[in-house]
Enzyme design. Sequence first.
Site, mmCIF file in Angstrom:
data_model
loop_
_atom_site.group_PDB
_atom_site.id
_atom_site.type_symbol
_atom_site.label_atom_id
_atom_site.label_comp_id
_atom_site.label_asym_id
_atom_site.label_seq_id
_atom_site.Cartn_x
_atom_site.Cartn_y
_atom_site.Cartn_z
ATOM 1 N N VAL A 99 0.862 -1.178 0.000
ATOM 2 C CA VAL A 99 0.000 0.000 0.000
ATOM 3 C C VAL A 99 0.898 1.227 0.000
ATOM 4 C CG1 VAL A 99 -1.852 1.227 1.183
ATOM 5 C CG2 VAL A 99 -1.718 -1.269 1.342
ATOM 6 N N CYS A 100 0.617 2.166 -0.896
ATOM 7 C CA CYS A 100 1.348 3.425 -0.950
ATOM 8 C C CYS A 100 2.851 3.156 -1.138
ATOM 9 C CB CYS A 100 1.041 4.226 0.308
ATOM 10 S SG CYS A 100 1.472 5.973 0.247
ATOM 11 N N THR A 101 3.684 3.771 -0.298
ATOM 12 C CA THR A 101 5.132 3.619 -0.455
ATOM 13 C C THR A 101 5.653 2.297 0.084
ATOM 14 O OG1 THR A 101 5.444 4.898 1.577
ATOM 15 C CG2 THR A 101 5.608 6.094 -0.509
#
Length: 320
Positions: free
Chosen positions: A105-107
């Site tokens: 998720v995300c970075t």
Amino acid sequence: MAQRTVLVVLFDDVQSLDVTGPVEVFAGAEKHTPGTYRIRTASLDGAAVRTSSGLTVVPDEALASDSEHPDTLVVPGGQGTRHPDRHLIEWLRAHGPRARRLVSVCTGAILLARAGLLDGRRATTHWAYSDRLARDHPAVDVDPDPIYVRDGHIATSAGVTSGIDLALALVEEDLGRDAALTVARHLVVFLRRPGNQAQFSAQLAAQTARREPLREVQQWITEHPGADLSVESLAVRTGFSPRHFARAFQAETGTTPGRYVDRVRLEHARRLLEDTADGVEEISRASGYGTPEAMRRAFVRTLGTAPAEYRRRFRPAPVQ
């Protein structure tokens, strides 16, 4: 149906929503169909972690070398991905390939890339970090636009709430649309935004104009995609000359009126294809294209697929 273990990795300065978003989705699915998911959280040493917003999260366990292989391994993002503990990277390198599904998720994608798990694969991350991911890890095929990307058993998602979209897609894959729809309704979110949906809508991608007449025109375009949205027509609504309007619009929004209109119309057509049974000809008129052929050209140019194929791929199946 065998119970699936979902293991969420924790570390200091993790983004709390990257953790709680997917966890709430899987927990909701477990309530809908008891015995489906066993959700666990773990940090390197089993100690509590402090999120980037200051919350303290106490994990269930430590990331041991002999940890069981989870069905779904979720790696969140956050400021803690900037300088991760090398032991965390080593753990991911050893255990990531053993999970049936590896999710970031995300970075969190940056952690997977540092572990070498994204080499030769297509992936995405938060739009603000896509250039960094591509620069630091040239072996990764970074696509900065979609809200999530699936390549084999690995799935990567964009910023924060897109982790919810991806988790809902995984629940739908495991348990069917009814279960995912129930969870989505409980969380008051859409059941599924297609994975290739852009991270930004036209309104978010463009800046909001400073002057009120231009802001009103932006809103009017969004609400009336089928209207005459030529520069001359829009200029009349602002009281500007066409030349002055075009220059002022681009200066204050960062894009030309034509490009803004194109994106709004495409988004409108996509929503109708996904959410209604309207015919392509009707949708092309409602979205301002005039003819199905004009809409087809816009879809192929921007999305690489025709409207009919887009509908086939992304319109959710009807509820039984």
